[in-house]
Design a protein around this motif. Structure first.
Motif, mmCIF file in Angstrom:
data_model
loop_
_atom_site.group_PDB
_atom_site.id
_atom_site.type_symbol
_atom_site.label_atom_id
_atom_site.label_comp_id
_atom_site.label_asym_id
_atom_site.label_seq_id
_atom_site.Cartn_x
_atom_site.Cartn_y
_atom_site.Cartn_z
ATOM 1 N N PRO A 8 -23.270 16.332 1.227
ATOM 2 C CA PRO A 8 -24.691 16.056 1.071
ATOM 3 C C PRO A 8 -24.927 15.171 -0.142
ATOM 4 N N GLY A 9 -25.872 14.282 -0.013
ATOM 5 C CA GLY A 9 -26.216 13.397 -1.117
ATOM 6 C C GLY A 9 -25.349 12.159 -1.188
ATOM 7 N N SER A 10 -24.385 12.027 -0.280
ATOM 8 C CA SER A 10 -23.536 10.838 -0.294
ATOM 9 C C SER A 10 -24.319 9.675 0.292
ATOM 10 N N ARG A 11 -24.523 8.655 -0.503
ATOM 11 C CA ARG A 11 -25.320 7.509 -0.056
ATOM 12 C C ARG A 11 -24.441 6.330 0.337
ATOM 13 N N ARG A 12 -23.156 6.415 0.013
ATOM 14 C CA ARG A 12 -22.269 5.309 0.333
ATOM 15 C C ARG A 12 -21.876 5.360 1.804
ATOM 16 N N SER A 13 -21.615 4.212 2.360
ATOM 17 C CA SER A 13 -21.228 4.116 3.758
ATOM 18 C C SER A 13 -19.801 4.598 3.937
ATOM 19 N N PRO A 14 -19.532 5.483 4.928
ATOM 20 C CA PRO A 14 -18.175 5.939 5.152
ATOM 21 C C PRO A 14 -17.230 4.788 5.484
ATOM 22 N N GLY A 15 -17.754 3.672 5.959
ATOM 23 C CA GLY A 15 -16.929 2.519 6.302
ATOM 24 C C GLY A 15 -16.331 1.826 5.089
ATOM 25 N N ARG A 16 -16.809 2.128 3.882
ATOM 26 C CA ARG A 16 -16.311 1.488 2.665
ATOM 27 C C ARG A 16 -15.618 2.470 1.725
ATOM 28 N N GLU A 17 -15.479 3.716 2.138
ATOM 29 C CA GLU A 17 -14.832 4.719 1.305
ATOM 30 C C GLU A 17 -13.420 4.987 1.805
ATOM 31 N N ILE A 18 -12.586 5.437 0.896
ATOM 32 C CA ILE A 18 -11.181 5.672 1.185
ATOM 33 C C ILE A 18 -10.836 7.093 0.747
ATOM 34 N N VAL A 19 -10.022 7.788 1.537
ATOM 35 C CA VAL A 19 -9.516 9.108 1.182
ATOM 36 C C VAL A 19 -8.133 8.927 0.585
ATOM 37 N N VAL A 20 -7.927 9.491 -0.592
ATOM 38 C CA VAL A 20 -6.639 9.404 -1.276
ATOM 39 C C VAL A 20 -6.055 10.799 -1.364
ATOM 40 N N THR A 21 -4.818 10.944 -0.915
ATOM 41 C CA THR A 21 -4.126 12.223 -0.985
ATOM 42 C C THR A 21 -2.707 11.987 -1.472
ATOM 43 N N GLY A 22 -2.146 12.967 -2.115
ATOM 44 C CA GLY A 22 -0.809 12.832 -2.681
ATOM 45 C C GLY A 22 0.249 13.492 -1.834
ATOM 46 N N ALA A 23 1.440 12.915 -1.849
ATOM 47 C CA ALA A 23 2.574 13.503 -1.145
ATOM 48 C C ALA A 23 3.153 14.658 -1.950
ATOM 49 N N HIS A 24 2.873 14.680 -3.260
ATOM 50 C CA HIS A 24 3.413 15.700 -4.157
ATOM 51 C C HIS A 24 2.612 15.678 -5.450
ATOM 52 N N GLY A 25 2.738 16.730 -6.219
ATOM 53 C CA GLY A 25 2.081 16.778 -7.517
ATOM 54 C C GLY A 25 2.653 15.722 -8.448
ATOM 55 N N GLY A 26 1.822 15.137 -9.282
ATOM 56 C CA GLY A 26 2.273 14.132 -10.240
ATOM 57 C C GLY A 26 2.473 12.752 -9.654
ATOM 58 N N ALA A 27 2.030 12.533 -8.432
ATOM 59 C CA ALA A 27 2.215 11.233 -7.778
ATOM 60 C C ALA A 27 1.295 10.162 -8.357
ATOM 61 N N GLY A 28 0.205 10.566 -8.965
ATOM 62 C CA GLY A 28 -0.768 9.607 -9.468
ATOM 63 C C GLY A 28 -1.984 9.502 -8.563
ATOM 64 N N THR A 29 -2.193 10.519 -7.751
ATOM 65 C CA THR A 29 -3.297 10.512 -6.789
ATOM 66 C C THR A 29 -4.649 10.326 -7.458
ATOM 67 N N THR A 30 -4.934 11.095 -8.488
ATOM 68 C CA THR A 30 -6.227 11.007 -9.165
ATOM 69 C C THR A 30 -6.389 9.642 -9.823
ATOM 70 N N THR A 31 -5.351 9.143 -10.458
ATOM 71 C CA THR A 31 -5.430 7.821 -11.094
ATOM 72 C C THR A 31 -5.696 6.736 -10.060
ATOM 73 N N VAL A 32 -4.974 6.766 -8.945
ATOM 74 C CA VAL A 32 -5.199 5.766 -7.887
ATOM 75 C C VAL A 32 -6.616 5.900 -7.343
ATOM 76 N N ALA A 33 -7.086 7.110 -7.125
ATOM 77 C CA ALA A 33 -8.451 7.310 -6.623
ATOM 78 C C ALA A 33 -9.476 6.726 -7.583
ATOM 79 N N VAL A 34 -9.287 6.926 -8.883
ATOM 80 C CA VAL A 34 -10.210 6.368 -9.884
ATOM 81 C C VAL A 34 -10.166 4.845 -9.847
ATOM 82 N N LEU A 35 -8.966 4.280 -9.764
ATOM 83 C CA LEU A 35 -8.836 2.821 -9.760
ATOM 84 C C LEU A 35 -9.414 2.188 -8.491
ATOM 85 N N LEU A 36 -9.405 2.926 -7.391
ATOM 86 C CA LEU A 36 -9.984 2.415 -6.143
ATOM 87 C C LEU A 36 -11.508 2.482 -6.145
ATOM 88 N N GLN A 37 -12.085 3.217 -7.059
ATOM 89 C CA GLN A 37 -13.520 3.360 -7.290
ATOM 90 C C GLN A 37 -14.260 4.158 -6.234
#
Length: 192
Positions: A16-45
């Motif tokens: 709820p409250g998401s105003r961005r278009s799902p067509g421009r958003e990306i889901v980032v998930t990690g294969a393992h802990g420490g992969a850099g998932t959060t950092t990549v997600a932040v850099l992708l904006q």
């Protein structure tokens, strides 16, 4: 074992409250802990950080994407490549298509066994993008404020382009970083 519909991973509520278009958003998930998932997600904006892929409970999908493309993040070690293979298998069993496999460098050369595993995985994902070691992230409180080298900015742009490309679009051109993790003489993934 219960059968899961092929498109199960694409279902899921839009927060709820998401105003961005799902067509421009990306889901980032990690294969393992420490992969850099959060950092990549932040850099992708405009990315959703979904944490590490886990075995789903009771036959449900491991990741609910709401129709958004999936970027799977992994390190560049042999163990990380093995975990990336397991994550691709888990996601594929539930009908999830991985748009991008982002292989994050630790600053050292990629082991031959890891390079081999990533070449095999390349046939099972949309695109493999190598993310170079980014020294400036070590001292940054906020990855979004770090001074990224040109090679890192290019990798992030390649991830976005590949993730948001229409289905059936040709993959990105293969770069030296994607051919077994080897670079031309004198080049280093951590330098621009």
């Amino acid at each position: 074992m219960r059968s899961v519909p092929v498109r199960a991973c694409w279902s899921g509520p839009v927060p709820p409250g998401s105003r961005r278009s799902p067509g421009r958003e990306i889901v980032v998930t990690g294969a393992h802990g420490g992969a850099g998932t959060t950092t990549v997600a932040v850099l992708l904006q405009s990315a959703w950080d979904m944490g590490v892929v886990r075995r789903p409970a009771r036959g449900g999908p491991p990741v609910r994407t709401g129709g958004r493309p999936v970027v799977l993040v992994t390190g560049n070690t042999a163990a990380a490549a093995a975990r990336a293979t397991a994550a691709v298998n888990t996601l594929a069993r539930h009908g999830c298509r991985i748009a991008v496999l982002a292989v994050v460098s630790d600053g050292l050369p990629e082991p031959a066994v890891a390079a081999y595993r990533f070449r095999v995985l390349a046939a099972r994902v949309g695109t493999v993008v190598r993310v170079p070691f980014i020294a400036s992230l070590r001292a940054a409180d906020d990855p979004a404020q770090a001074d990224l080298p040109r090679s890192a900015r290019r990798s992030i742009a390649d991830i976005v382009a590949a993730a948001l490309a229409p289905a059936g679009a040709p993959p990105l051109a293969t770069t030296a970083w994607e051919v077994g993790g080897h670079a031309p003489a004198g080049a280093h993934p951590g330098r621009t």
